[in-house]
Design an enzyme around this catalytic site. Structure first.
Site, PDB file in Angstrom:
ATOM      1  N   CYS A   2       0.844  -1.187   0.000  1.00 27.62           N
ATOM      2  CA  CYS A   2       0.000   0.000   0.000  1.00 27.62           C
ATOM      3  C   CYS A   2       0.884   1.242   0.000  1.00 27.62           C
ATOM      4  O   CYS A   2       2.090   1.163   0.185  1.00 27.62           O
ATOM      5  CB  CYS A   2      -0.893  -0.002   1.234  1.00 27.62           C
ATOM      6  SG  CYS A   2      -1.893  -1.500   1.380  1.00 27.62           S
ATOM      7  N   ARG A  27       3.234   1.487  -6.820  1.00 28.47           N
ATOM      8  CA  ARG A  27       3.176   0.403  -5.829  1.00 28.47           C
ATOM      9  C   ARG A  27       1.984  -0.506  -6.108  1.00 28.47           C
ATOM     10  O   ARG A  27       1.858  -1.569  -5.513  1.00 28.47           O
ATOM     11  CB  ARG A  27       3.115   0.975  -4.417  1.00 28.47           C
ATOM     12  CG  ARG A  27       4.295   1.862  -4.062  1.00 28.47           C
ATOM     13  CD  ARG A  27       4.059   2.616  -2.761  1.00 28.47           C
ATOM     14  NE  ARG A  27       4.097   1.737  -1.614  1.00 28.47           N
ATOM     15  CZ  ARG A  27       5.221   1.351  -1.004  1.00 28.47           C
ATOM     16  NH1 ARG A  27       6.376   1.787  -1.462  1.00 28.47           N
ATOM     17  NH2 ARG A  27       5.193   0.559   0.032  1.00 28.47           N
ATOM     18  N   TRP A  85      -3.474  -1.940  -1.507  1.00 31.18           N
ATOM     19  CA  TRP A  85      -3.270  -3.177  -2.265  1.00 31.18           C
ATOM     20  C   TRP A  85      -3.815  -4.249  -1.345  1.00 31.18           C
ATOM     21  O   TRP A  85      -3.199  -4.644  -0.383  1.00 31.18           O
ATOM     22  CB  TRP A  85      -1.771  -3.377  -2.517  1.00 31.18           C
ATOM     23  CG  TRP A  85      -1.433  -4.630  -3.230  1.00 31.18           C
ATOM     24  CD1 TRP A  85      -1.288  -5.877  -2.688  1.00 31.18           C
ATOM     25  CD2 TRP A  85      -1.187  -4.797  -4.631  1.00 31.18           C
ATOM     26  NE1 TRP A  85      -0.958  -6.786  -3.655  1.00 31.18           N
ATOM     27  CE2 TRP A  85      -0.902  -6.165  -4.851  1.00 31.18           C
ATOM     28  CE3 TRP A  85      -1.176  -3.933  -5.710  1.00 31.18           C
ATOM     29  CZ2 TRP A  85      -0.617  -6.675  -6.107  1.00 31.18           C
ATOM     30  CZ3 TRP A  85      -0.891  -4.442  -6.966  1.00 31.18           C
ATOM     31  CH2 TRP A  85      -0.615  -5.785  -7.157  1.00 31.18           C
ATOM     32  N   ASN A 111       0.325   0.394   5.872  1.00 29.22           N
ATOM     33  CA  ASN A 111       0.887  -0.407   4.775  1.00 29.22           C
ATOM     34  C   ASN A 111       1.492  -1.651   5.411  1.00 29.22           C
ATOM     35  O   ASN A 111       2.265  -1.541   6.363  1.00 29.22           O
ATOM     36  CB  ASN A 111       1.981   0.378   4.037  1.00 29.22           C
ATOM     37  CG  ASN A 111       2.781  -0.536   3.104  1.00 29.22           C
ATOM     38  OD1 ASN A 111       2.249  -1.488   2.566  1.00 29.22           O
ATOM     39  ND2 ASN A 111       4.069  -0.248   2.978  1.00 29.22           N
ATOM     40  N   GLY A 112       1.128  -2.821   4.927  1.00 25.98           N
ATOM     41  CA  GLY A 112       1.719  -4.034   5.479  1.00 25.98           C
ATOM     42  C   GLY A 112       0.690  -4.988   6.057  1.00 25.98           C
ATOM     43  O   GLY A 112      -0.481  -4.950   5.695  1.00 25.98           O
ATOM     44  N   GLU A 493      15.606 -20.495 -14.250  1.00 26.89           N
ATOM     45  CA  GLU A 493      15.185 -19.102 -14.085  1.00 26.89           C
ATOM     46  C   GLU A 493      16.344 -18.140 -14.362  1.00 26.89           C
ATOM     47  O   GLU A 493      16.173 -17.110 -15.020  1.00 26.89           O
ATOM     48  CB  GLU A 493      14.618 -18.872 -12.678  1.00 26.89           C
ATOM     49  CG  GLU A 493      14.164 -17.463 -12.368  1.00 26.89           C
ATOM     50  CD  GLU A 493      13.127 -16.885 -13.321  1.00 26.89           C
ATOM     51  OE1 GLU A 493      12.944 -15.654 -13.305  1.00 26.89           O
ATOM     52  OE2 GLU A 493      12.549 -17.648 -14.129  1.00 26.89           O
ATOM     53  N   LYS A 497      16.383 -15.241 -17.306  1.00 22.89           N
ATOM     54  CA  LYS A 497      16.673 -13.813 -17.068  1.00 22.89           C
ATOM     55  C   LYS A 497      17.774 -13.330 -18.017  1.00 22.89           C
ATOM     56  O   LYS A 497      17.684 -12.274 -18.612  1.00 22.89           O
ATOM     57  CB  LYS A 497      17.083 -13.571 -15.609  1.00 22.89           C
ATOM     58  CG  LYS A 497      15.950 -13.812 -14.617  1.00 22.89           C
ATOM     59  CD  LYS A 497      14.917 -12.719 -14.571  1.00 22.89           C
ATOM     60  CE  LYS A 497      13.694 -12.973 -15.360  1.00 22.89           C
ATOM     61  NZ  LYS A 497      12.635 -13.796 -14.987  1.00 22.89           N
ATOM     62  N   GLU A 500      16.349 -13.058 -21.478  1.00 19.55           N
ATOM     63  CA  GLU A 500      15.331 -12.007 -21.612  1.00 19.55           C
ATOM     64  C   GLU A 500      15.931 -10.607 -21.735  1.00 19.55           C
ATOM     65  O   GLU A 500      15.498  -9.808 -22.543  1.00 19.55           O
ATOM     66  CB  GLU A 500      14.438 -11.993 -20.373  1.00 19.55           C
ATOM     67  CG  GLU A 500      13.275 -12.932 -20.373  1.00 19.55           C
ATOM     68  CD  GLU A 500      12.385 -12.645 -19.174  1.00 19.55           C
ATOM     69  OE1 GLU A 500      11.328 -12.021 -19.370  1.00 19.55           O
ATOM     70  OE2 GLU A 500      12.761 -13.031 -18.050  1.00 19.55           O
ATOM     71  N   HIS A 516      25.573 -36.305 -21.516  1.00 18.93           N
ATOM     72  CA  HIS A 516      24.781 -36.965 -22.573  1.00 18.93           C
ATOM     73  C   HIS A 516      24.578 -36.029 -23.761  1.00 18.93           C
ATOM     74  O   HIS A 516      23.637 -36.192 -24.539  1.00 18.93           O
ATOM     75  CB  HIS A 516      23.427 -37.412 -21.986  1.00 18.93           C
ATOM     76  CG  HIS A 516      23.587 -38.295 -20.792  1.00 18.93           C
ATOM     77  ND1 HIS A 516      24.075 -39.581 -20.860  1.00 18.93           N
ATOM     78  CD2 HIS A 516      23.378 -38.048 -19.478  1.00 18.93           C
ATOM     79  CE1 HIS A 516      24.133 -40.102 -19.640  1.00 18.93           C
ATOM     80  NE2 HIS A 516      23.716 -39.191 -18.792  1.00 18.93           N
ATOM     81  N   LYS A 615       4.870  -7.656 -20.723  1.00 18.89           N
ATOM     82  CA  LYS A 615       4.781  -8.096 -19.327  1.00 18.89           C
ATOM     83  C   LYS A 615       3.715  -9.172 -19.174  1.00 18.89           C
ATOM     84  O   LYS A 615       3.877 -10.149 -18.435  1.00 18.89           O
ATOM     85  CB  LYS A 615       4.445  -6.900 -18.429  1.00 18.89           C
ATOM     86  CG  LYS A 615       4.350  -7.244 -16.955  1.00 18.89           C
ATOM     87  CD  LYS A 615       5.691  -7.736 -16.420  1.00 18.89           C
ATOM     88  CE  LYS A 615       5.657  -8.220 -14.985  1.00 18.89           C
ATOM     89  NZ  LYS A 615       6.888  -8.893 -14.594  1.00 18.89           N
TER      90      LYS A 615
HETATM   91  C1  AGP Z   1       9.382 -13.599 -16.967  1.00 20.22           C
HETATM   92  O1  AGP Z   1      10.394 -12.714 -16.695  1.00 20.22           O
HETATM   93  C2  AGP Z   1       8.596 -13.251 -18.166  1.00 20.22           C
HETATM   94  N1  AGP Z   1       8.020 -11.962 -18.050  1.00 20.22           N
HETATM   95  C3  AGP Z   1       7.582 -14.312 -18.583  1.00 20.22           C
HETATM   96  O2  AGP Z   1       8.251 -15.514 -18.798  1.00 20.22           O
HETATM   97  C4  AGP Z   1       6.459 -14.542 -17.582  1.00 20.22           C
HETATM   98  O3  AGP Z   1       6.937 -15.216 -16.467  1.00 20.22           O
HETATM   99  C5  AGP Z   1       5.380 -15.397 -18.251  1.00 20.22           C
HETATM  100  O4  AGP Z   1       4.858 -14.672 -19.332  1.00 20.22           O
HETATM  101  C6  AGP Z   1       4.265 -15.752 -17.264  1.00 20.22           C
HETATM  102  O5  AGP Z   1       3.624 -14.604 -16.821  1.00 20.22           O
HETATM  103  P1  AGP Z   1       2.551 -14.737 -15.637  1.00 20.22           P
HETATM  104  O6  AGP Z   1       3.262 -15.159 -14.411  1.00 20.22           O
HETATM  105  O7  AGP Z   1       1.967 -13.368 -15.532  1.00 20.22           O
HETATM  106  O8  AGP Z   1       1.530 -15.742 -16.080  1.00 20.22           O
END
Ligand code: AGP
Length: 620
Positions: A2, A27, A85, A111-112, A493, A497, A500, A516, A615
């Site tokens: 929040c 936020r 939030w 907030n929290g 992961e 990153k 990406e 392998h 996003k």
């Molecule tokens: C991750 O950095 C990416 N933005 C992408 O792989 C993301 O995780 C994926 O599109 C899933 O998004 P979501 O968690 O909103 O479903």
């Protein structure tokens, strides 16, 4: 997360407060509110939805508004405002802040999370207090009322002493028209020192347009502000001396909380995101409370299998969850990429729990996979970060992460918040199915509660070392990530990153699988990132690292503090604090997030908005 804003001074503050809220919109929020004190009377207005609704509700010129309850601007020169939030209680006007005591003479914004809100509420109701919201926050107004003997600072201090959790709050009292009092326990709180006026806020951007003098409030402190300035005291009432500082940020940096990018800001918000996600679900030292899921006990006891469907980073968080659930609750967990699951005619039914993990709650493939499973009779849970998102409507039950709005396309804080939520779920299932002894559950709860501070510690300690590694590898043409068991999702992961945001081809492999095939990729120019944190199979990982070294590749290892063996076989070693081996991924990912970040920055790339990426992927 929040947003709090407060003002006391000589200027009419309605618009100042709302302008401050607008600076905290990053936020994330679902409702907002404002309270203004004038002539001993407090006027409060709350509104669901975005700030335009609040503006309209307070009747700001040209904003329509209902005129009826328009706040008596411009005279009021003291007030509180808040963006919510939602964590406790639905997104409604009643649950929006500010919240009042029984007589509405006291108003608070928070907030929290207040961890012990349920027991305090029972006590206060037994004393005759009546509550108007479902929130944990309203407790604070009634606690201040309980301790009110004419000194607002003393009453706030007494209330503060009864609270447990992760929060910051501010209070206003109709008997004290020149004073606001606030307190901090973990969640951010800062004071803006102006000329004959003083601000309170969750973050500096809220008042940066008005003053560049900021006074930080530390954990466990109470701050009393009036037009002349601020007085800090500790929990016992002892004065605390601290100089205010000049803030040099420009507007853009302010949006990013002083960080150069949203990604780095969100990486450093992970301690808060994890803490807010776990705090009130761990109300005691030996119990996990996920009653919010409302899953029938017989279903929990008798479920045959868990299926996790997700995309991208959320899929990797699911992989971490699989290890925890299988380890602790002994329920078989099947994983699938949502875009595959929905077209493979999956065998799924009433005895299955299907978990759709999606931070945005809007990813088309994950939603479709959840709907398919539901049509076939499975119980569907959504693990999401966004209240009111489609996933919350396509699921039978929802577990919310509380990471706040994530602006950067590359997910960071939502990953660790998702991992934390999966750990909660794994422990809760073990507790509900009796697959772990109570002392082991208490041990793991203690470890999990320690993760937020260990996350902050890791970010502080590892960044310099990661920059050196990134500087030495920013010309790399390919990165290979190797790990085993619960280290593998961390590698997947980390590689995602790097791909990406630095656009460097990167691959993650189960280390045992390397010989392998992928070992053919290795030569002196290939940096190999190995996740080698303490675990029952560390020896195996180390022998794979030796295989890599034998091909001349440079090894960058992530290891647990104190395990010297890793440093002996790696060229560069990045250490994370020790914790239970199943919880290590939530720390081990931090150096890898920073590695991708610094490599991309050294290559001059826009990390917040990488090419070709959105996003939220709402298309199939
Ligand atoms: C991750 O950095 C990416 N933005 C992408 O792989 C993301 O995780 C994926 O599109 C899933 O998004 P979501 O968690 O909103 O479903």
């Amino acid at each position: 997360m929040c947003g709090i804003v407060g003002y006391v001074g000589k200027r009419p503050c309605r618009d100042l407060l709302i302008a401050g809220l607008e600076k905290l919109e990053y936020r994330g929020y679902d409702s907002a509110g404002i309270s203004l004190l004038q002539n001993g009377h407090i006027d409060s207005v709350r509104a669901v939805g975005n700030l335009a609704n609040l503006r309209a509700a307070v009747g700001i010129e040209g904003e329509g508004g209902n005129g009826g309850v328009a706040v008596a601007a411009p005279p009021a020169t003291i007030g509180l405002a808040h963006t919510r939030w939602a964590t406790h209680g639905r997104v409604t006007e009643e649950n929006a802040h500010p919240h009042g005591d029984c007589e509405d003479r006291i108003q608070i914004v928070l907030n929290g999370i207040v961890e012990n809100h349920a027991e305090l509420r029972r006590e206060l109701e037994a004393e005759g207090h009546s509550f108007t919201s479902e929130t944990d926050a309203e407790i604070v107004a009634h606690l201040i009322e309980r301790h009110d003997e004419g000194d607002l600072t003393d009453a706030v201090r007494a209330a503060f002493a009864e609270l447990r959790g992760h929060y910051a709050f501010a209070a206003m009292h109709s008997d004290h028209p020149d004073t606001l009092v606030a307190a901090r326990q973990e969640c951010p709180l800062v004071v803006g020192i102006g000329d004959g006026e003083t601000f309170l806020a969750s973050a500096i951007p809220a008042f940066l347009a008005q003053t560049r003098r900021a006074l930080l409030v530390e954990n466990g402190e109470i701050v009393t502000i009036d037009a002349a300035g601020a007085a800090l005291t500790d929990g016992e009432g002892t004065p605390v001396n601290r100089e205010s500082e000049e803030v040099t940020w420009d507007e853009d940096a302010a949006e990013k909380g002083g960080f150069p990018t949203y990604m780095l800001k969100e990486i450093y918000e992970q301690p808060d995101a994890i803490a807010e996600t776990i705090t009130d679900r761990l109300p005691a030292t030996d119990r996990v409370d996920l009653s919010e899921l409302e899953l029938p006990p017989d279903f929990v006891a008798g479920m045959r299998r868990i299926v996790i469907v997700a995309c991208g980073t959320s899929y990797h968080a699911g992989l971490v969850g699989r290890y925890a659930i299988e380890q602790w609750a002994r329920v078989p967990v099947e994983m699938d990429i949502a875009s595959e699951y929905r077209y493979r005619d999956p065998v799924v039914g009433p005895d299955d729990l299907v978990i759709g993990i999606t931070q945005s709650g809007e990813t088309a493939d994950t939603l479709a996979a959840m709907r398919l499973a539901r049509e076939r009779g499975a119980t569907v849970m959504a693990l999401t970060n966004i209240m009111g998102s489609q996933a919350t409507r396509d699921a039978d039950t929802v577990l919310f992460t509380r990471a706040g709005l994530e602006v950067c396309v590359a997910a960071t804080k939502t990953f660790t918040a998702q991992a934390a939520a999966m750990y909660l779920l794994g422990l809760w299932l073990a507790q509900s199915r009796g697959t772990l002894p109570p002392e082991r559950i208490a041990e793991l709860i203690a470890e999990l509660k320690g993760i937020p501070s260990k996350t902050a510690e890791t970010l502080e300690a590892v960044d310099e070392g990661v920059r050196r590694v990134a500087r030495s590898q920013d010309e790399a043409r390919f990165f290979l990530y190797l790990g085993r068991n619960i280290g593998l999702p961390v590698c997947l992961e980390g590689a995602l990153k790097m791909k990406e945001i630095s656009y460097i081809p990167s691959d993650a492999y189960a280390a045992g699988e390397m010989k392998h095939g992928p070992i053919a990729l290795l030569d002196e120019s290939t940096p190999v990132v190995c996740v080698a944190t303490e675990s029952p199979i560390l020896d195996k990982v180390l022998s794979n690292v030796a295989e890599v070294r034998a091909r001349g590749a440079a090894v960058i290892a992530v290891a647990t503090e104190g395990s010297e063996r890793v440093a002996e076989v790696a060229d560069q070693t990045l250490y994370v604090p020790p914790t239970d081996w199943v919880l290590q991924p939530i720390l081990a990912i931090l150096p890898l997030q920073l590695l991708a970040y610094h490599v991309a920055r050294f290559r001059g790339l826009n990390v917040d908005q990488p090419r070709n990426l959105a996003k939220t992927v709402t298309v199939e």
